[in-house]
Design an enzyme around this catalytic site. Structure first.
Site, short mmCIF file in Angstrom:
data_model
loop_
_atom_site.label_atom_id
_atom_site.label_comp_id
_atom_site.label_asym_id
_atom_site.label_seq_id
_atom_site.Cartn_x
_atom_site.Cartn_y
_atom_site.Cartn_z
N THR A 221 5.07 55.89 7.01
CA THR A 221 5.91 56.79 7.79
C THR A 221 5.83 56.39 9.25
O THR A 221 4.77 56.01 9.73
CB THR A 221 5.40 58.24 7.64
OG1 THR A 221 5.43 58.61 6.27
CG2 THR A 221 6.24 59.22 8.45
N GLY A 273 0.42 58.32 5.48
CA GLY A 273 -0.48 58.11 4.35
C GLY A 273 0.03 58.76 3.10
O GLY A 273 1.24 58.87 2.88
#
Length: 356
Positions: A221, A273
């Site tokens: 991300t 994550g």
């Protein structure tokens, strides 16, 4: 006369000192500043150019995340990456204004390549926080974003085809049959009942290691925080989610408090994550609230990560934290994390490395 002659220089000294102190107080917040997960330097530069030109924190975040979407950072942001089980790419994005606490987000958005701009449109033109799926796509197109368009690429289709040939391994299913090939899948308990057997597995056995599913280039991300020249804070997140995810899956990207969070009174946080795990803990909300209680960014970030690791020792993830004065830090678990920063003191973007 002697007293008068002494008063003048003392007054001048006091005035000079007051001006210096006033200037110091004005600059005690070292901003503008841009922080982003990973060495996404071009994205940070784009946000910095915007903020340096007088853009608001929200608009600078959108500029930065849009640059990453266009560049397809690591293949995990924007169109053309992270195919789901059906080979389709979908987008999740969020933007949050730390001055007003407004949030706009889209999730599992199809056919529109501008995830972060769609999120801003939700914030600007609706009283909602989150729109999802094809309805999010229809909204974005109705508000002027280009589409519909195919978000897949030759690379994503090739990756998906290889995964299919590898019997759809690895995947995100659990407690199902078959376990070693592609679906359709069925609950394991039903299959066992049909065979006249019972499962004696305990609940903790179902919490399996996820390290084979999550990595820098298959699950990532961009999460960005900006403090503008006025000291206002905004955050933004954009991702195309986990590679080979089950269609319809939404991770932490569009969830305020999980992938990112901002409050002008305190600071901001960004995360990356294993979003399926991290969103259960709202780590960025935790970071900001810890800073509100007086913790330095480093300790706030470490505390948020440790809370997750205590429950899920095999999880992979990281956060960065920045307080309203521009002090920043990071923490991670399961991998080495890097985040990028651009501030007034820097000639260009600098990358900071954080070890587990």
């Amino acid at each position: 006369m002697a007293v008068s002659s002494l008063l003048v220089p003392l007054l001048l000294l006091f005035t000079s000192s007051s001006a210096a102190l006033g200037n110091e107080v004005g600059n005690i917040g070292h901003y503008p500043v841009v922080v982003s997960t990973w060495p996404f330097k071009e994205a940070v530069r784009a946000a910095w150019r915007a903020i340096d030109s007088g853009f608001s924190a929200v608009d600078a975040v959108v500029e930065g995340c849009s640059a990453c979407e266009e560049l397809r950072c690591d293949g995990t942001v924007g169109p053309g990456g992270s195919p789901d089980e059906n080979g389709e790419t979908t987008l999740d994005a969020l933007v949050m204004n730390g001055a007003t606490m407004e949030v706009g987000a889209v999730a599992a958005m199809r056919y529109v390549k501008d995830g972060i701009k769609a999120a801003r449109l939700v914030m600007q033109h609706t009283r909602h926080t989150l729109l999802v799926g094809e309805q999010a796509s229809a909204f974005a197109i109705s508000m002027g974003l280009p589409g519909p368009t195919n978000l897949s690429s030759s690379d994503s289709i090739q990756k998906w085809s290889k995964w299919k040939k590898d019997r759809c391994q690895p995947n995100f299913w659990k407690n199902i049959v078959p376990v070693d090939r592609c679906g359709p899948y069925h609950p394991k308990e039903i299959a066992e009942l049909g065979e006249g057997t019972c499962s004696n597995s305990n609940l903790m056995a179902a919490v399996e290691s996820r390290s084979s599913h999550i990595g820098l280039h298959n699950h990532d991300t961009i999460s960005m925080a900006v403090i503008d020249k006025e000291g206002h804070i905004a955050v933004g997140t954009s991702t195309n989610g986990a590679t080979y995810k089950i269609p319809g899956r939404v991770g932490d990207g569009p969830i305020a408090g999980s992938s990112s969070y901002a409050d002008d009174e305190v600071g901001a946080c960004g995360a990356t994550g294993d979003g399926d795990i991290m969103m259960r803990f709202l780590p960025c909300y935790q970071v900001v609230e810890s800073m509100r209680l007086g913790r330095e960014p480093k300790l706030a970030a470490q505390d948020a990560i440790r809370r997750i690791a205590r429950k899920f020792p095999d999880f992979v993830g990281a956060v960065f934290a920045i307080n309203k004065n521009g002090l920043h830090a990071g923490a991670c678990h399961g991998w080495t994390f890097q985040y990028s920063v651009r501030s007034l003191e820097m000639e260009d973007v600098e990358v900071f490395t954080v070890h587990p």
